[in-house]
Design a protein around this motif. Structure first.
Motif, PDB file in Angstrom:
ATOM      1  N   ALA A  38       4.996   3.798  -0.228  1.00 24.34           N
ATOM      2  CA  ALA A  38       6.111   4.747  -0.277  1.00 24.34           C
ATOM      3  C   ALA A  38       5.869   5.923   0.661  1.00 24.34           C
ATOM      4  CB  ALA A  38       6.333   5.231  -1.709  1.00 24.34           C
ATOM      5  N   ALA A  39       4.626   6.401   0.727  1.00 25.56           N
ATOM      6  CA  ALA A  39       4.313   7.525   1.613  1.00 25.56           C
ATOM      7  C   ALA A  39       4.503   7.153   3.087  1.00 25.56           C
ATOM      8  CB  ALA A  39       2.882   8.004   1.369  1.00 25.56           C
ATOM      9  N   ILE A  40       4.200   5.909   3.435  1.00 23.42           N
ATOM     10  CA  ILE A  40       4.374   5.453   4.821  1.00 23.42           C
ATOM     11  C   ILE A  40       5.853   5.368   5.185  1.00 23.42           C
ATOM     12  CG2 ILE A  40       4.150   3.430   6.335  1.00 23.42           C
ATOM     13  CD1 ILE A  40       1.453   2.872   4.912  1.00 23.42           C
ATOM     14  N   LEU A  41       6.681   4.868   4.259  1.00 28.15           N
ATOM     15  CA  LEU A  41       8.080   4.584   4.580  1.00 28.15           C
ATOM     16  C   LEU A  41       9.061   5.721   4.279  1.00 28.15           C
ATOM     17  CD1 LEU A  41       8.307   0.879   3.384  1.00 28.15           C
ATOM     18  CD2 LEU A  41       8.551   1.706   5.734  1.00 28.15           C
ATOM     19  N   THR A  42       8.804   6.511   3.261  1.00 31.80           N
ATOM     20  CA  THR A  42       9.752   7.557   2.883  1.00 31.80           C
ATOM     21  C   THR A  42       9.876   8.577   4.010  1.00 31.80           C
ATOM     22  OG1 THR A  42       9.212   7.237   0.557  1.00 31.80           O
ATOM     23  CG2 THR A  42      10.317   9.302   1.149  1.00 31.80           C
ATOM     24  N   GLY A  43      11.120   8.826   4.413  1.00 33.43           N
ATOM     25  CA  GLY A  43      11.391   9.743   5.512  1.00 33.43           C
ATOM     26  C   GLY A  43      11.412   9.091   6.875  1.00 33.43           C
ATOM     27  N   ALA A  44      11.057   7.808   6.945  1.00 31.91           N
ATOM     28  CA  ALA A  44      11.088   7.084   8.223  1.00 31.91           C
ATOM     29  C   ALA A  44      12.540   6.747   8.585  1.00 31.91           C
ATOM     30  CB  ALA A  44      10.261   5.805   8.138  1.00 31.91           C
ATOM     31  N   GLU A  60      -0.704   0.782  -8.467  1.00 26.84           N
ATOM     32  CA  GLU A  60       0.110   1.994  -8.359  1.00 26.84           C
ATOM     33  C   GLU A  60      -0.253   2.782  -7.106  1.00 26.84           C
ATOM     34  OE1 GLU A  60       0.122   4.471 -11.811  1.00 26.84           O
ATOM     35  OE2 GLU A  60       0.518   2.784 -13.133  1.00 26.84           O
ATOM     36  N   THR A  61      -1.544   2.867  -6.815  1.00 29.38           N
ATOM     37  CA  THR A  61      -2.000   3.595  -5.630  1.00 29.38           C
ATOM     38  C   THR A  61      -1.424   2.968  -4.375  1.00 29.38           C
ATOM     39  OG1 THR A  61      -4.040   4.225  -6.732  1.00 29.38           O
ATOM     40  CG2 THR A  61      -4.011   4.381  -4.336  1.00 29.38           C
ATOM     41  N   ARG A  62      -1.477   1.647  -4.272  1.00 29.20           N
ATOM     42  CA  ARG A  62      -0.915   0.976  -3.100  1.00 29.20           C
ATOM     43  C   ARG A  62       0.580   1.232  -2.999  1.00 29.20           C
ATOM     44  NH1 ARG A  62      -5.147  -2.601  -4.145  1.00 29.20           N
ATOM     45  NH2 ARG A  62      -3.978  -3.791  -5.671  1.00 29.20           N
ATOM     46  N   ALA A  63       1.294   1.162  -4.125  1.00 29.28           N
ATOM     47  CA  ALA A  63       2.735   1.428  -4.110  1.00 29.28           C
ATOM     48  C   ALA A  63       2.991   2.846  -3.623  1.00 29.28           C
ATOM     49  CB  ALA A  63       3.334   1.207  -5.489  1.00 29.28           C
ATOM     50  N   ASP A  64       2.186   3.796  -4.084  1.00 29.25           N
ATOM     51  CA  ASP A  64       2.328   5.182  -3.629  1.00 29.25           C
ATOM     52  C   ASP A  64       2.045   5.294  -2.134  1.00 29.25           C
ATOM     53  OD1 ASP A  64       2.937   5.922  -6.209  1.00 29.25           O
ATOM     54  OD2 ASP A  64       0.967   6.784  -6.637  1.00 29.25           O
ATOM     55  N   GLU A  65       1.032   4.582  -1.661  1.00 25.36           N
ATOM     56  CA  GLU A  65       0.692   4.622  -0.237  1.00 25.36           C
ATOM     57  C   GLU A  65       1.792   3.998   0.620  1.00 25.36           C
ATOM     58  OE1 GLU A  65      -3.139   2.753  -0.115  1.00 25.36           O
ATOM     59  OE2 GLU A  65      -4.141   4.503  -0.975  1.00 25.36           O
ATOM     60  N   HIS A 102      -2.431  -0.845   6.769  1.00 24.17           N
ATOM     61  CA  HIS A 102      -1.679  -2.060   6.456  1.00 24.17           C
ATOM     62  C   HIS A 102      -1.743  -2.251   4.949  1.00 24.17           C
ATOM     63  CE1 HIS A 102      -1.585  -4.283  10.519  1.00 24.17           C
ATOM     64  NE2 HIS A 102      -2.011  -3.057  10.759  1.00 24.17           N
ATOM     65  N   HIS A 103      -0.584  -2.459   4.323  1.00 22.86           N
ATOM     66  CA  HIS A 103      -0.508  -2.735   2.889  1.00 22.86           C
ATOM     67  C   HIS A 103       0.462  -3.882   2.697  1.00 22.86           C
ATOM     68  CE1 HIS A 103      -2.565   1.014   1.929  1.00 22.86           C
ATOM     69  NE2 HIS A 103      -1.774   1.600   2.804  1.00 22.86           N
ATOM     70  N   GLY A 104       0.226  -4.714   1.700  1.00 24.48           N
ATOM     71  CA  GLY A 104       1.149  -5.814   1.480  1.00 24.48           C
ATOM     72  C   GLY A 104       0.968  -6.487   0.150  1.00 24.48           C
ATOM     73  N   PHE A 105       1.620  -7.629   0.044  1.00 20.98           N
ATOM     74  CA  PHE A 105       1.562  -8.404  -1.186  1.00 20.98           C
ATOM     75  C   PHE A 105       1.287  -9.860  -0.880  1.00 20.98           C
ATOM     76  CE2 PHE A 105       3.149 -10.932  -4.653  1.00 20.98           C
ATOM     77  CZ  PHE A 105       2.590 -10.274  -5.740  1.00 20.98           C
ATOM     78  N   PRO A 106       0.405 -10.497  -1.628  1.00 21.43           N
ATOM     79  CA  PRO A 106      -0.532  -9.924  -2.578  1.00 21.43           C
ATOM     80  C   PRO A 106      -1.548  -9.025  -1.863  1.00 21.43           C
ATOM     81  CG  PRO A 106      -0.435 -12.332  -2.813  1.00 21.43           C
ATOM     82  CD  PRO A 106       0.308 -11.963  -1.589  1.00 21.43           C
ATOM     83  N   PRO A 107      -1.971  -7.973  -2.534  1.00 21.25           N
ATOM     84  CA  PRO A 107      -2.845  -6.980  -1.882  1.00 21.25           C
ATOM     85  C   PRO A 107      -4.128  -7.557  -1.296  1.00 21.25           C
ATOM     86  CG  PRO A 107      -2.070  -6.143  -3.988  1.00 21.25           C
ATOM     87  CD  PRO A 107      -1.640  -7.578  -3.901  1.00 21.25           C
ATOM     88  N   ASP A 108      -4.720  -8.566  -1.935  1.00 21.96           N
ATOM     89  CA  ASP A 108      -5.994  -9.090  -1.431  1.00 21.96           C
ATOM     90  C   ASP A 108      -5.836 -10.049  -0.266  1.00 21.96           C
ATOM     91  OD1 ASP A 108      -4.890 -11.121  -2.937  1.00 21.96           O
ATOM     92  OD2 ASP A 108      -6.707 -11.556  -4.066  1.00 21.96           O
TER      93      ASP A 108
END
Length: 152
Positions: A11-17, A4-9, A144-150
């Motif tokens: 979203a914070a990077i992209l929202t408003g871009a 959830e934290t990664r998803a929030d992070e 940098h965030h992605g999937f899979p997170p590790d």
């Protein structure tokens, strides 16, 4: 909780871009954004993805498989695939609209959805059961965030 934290992070990077361009680097899809604080933000898509507007697919990763008419044997290397033509047209439209990302979700199996007006949606859907990077959202010179997170 960590997912959830990664998803929030993300979203914070992209929202408003502002969505700036769509293209590719070899067979990896690239969507570029101007972040809300002036930073360059990118989505690198190594899994299947598509961009939909009003329920119609306007660009899909499989479009990289098909050459434009008369493109010749080096069409992929010369960026003369159906994907390239449609990405160029979409980038021109984005340049006129300057759309802003208004919603970002990350699903439990790594599906990434990024939405912007008028009724556009980028959907990346990982299709590999292994620990291979499917997509990443990054700030140039930053997070940098992605999937899979590790795998990031």
């Amino acid at each position: 909780m960590a997912a959830e934290t990664r998803a929030d992070e993300i979203a914070a990077i992209l929202t408003g871009a502002v969505v700036r361009s769509v293209g590719r680097a070899a067979d990896m899809g690239v969507v570029e954004f101007d972040g809300p604080r002036g930073e360059t933000v990118m989505a690198h898509l190594q899994c299947p993805f598509r961009i939909v507007q009003d329920g119609t697919i306007v660009l899909g990763s499989a479009d990289m498989r098909y050459a434009q008419k008369g493109a010749g044997p080096k069409a992929f290397e010369e960026f003369r695939m159906i994907f390239d033509a449609r990405a160029t047209k979409l980038t021109a439209i984005l340049g006129e609209l300057h759309p802003t990302v208004d919603d970002v979700t990350v699903g439990e199996a790594g599906e990434l959805t990024v939405s912007w007006e008028p009724a556009f949606r980028l959907v990346a859907f990982p299709d590999c059961s292994g620990r291979i990077e499917a997509w990443r959202v990054l700030v140039r010179g930053g997070a940098h965030h992605g999937f899979p997170p590790d795998t990031i």
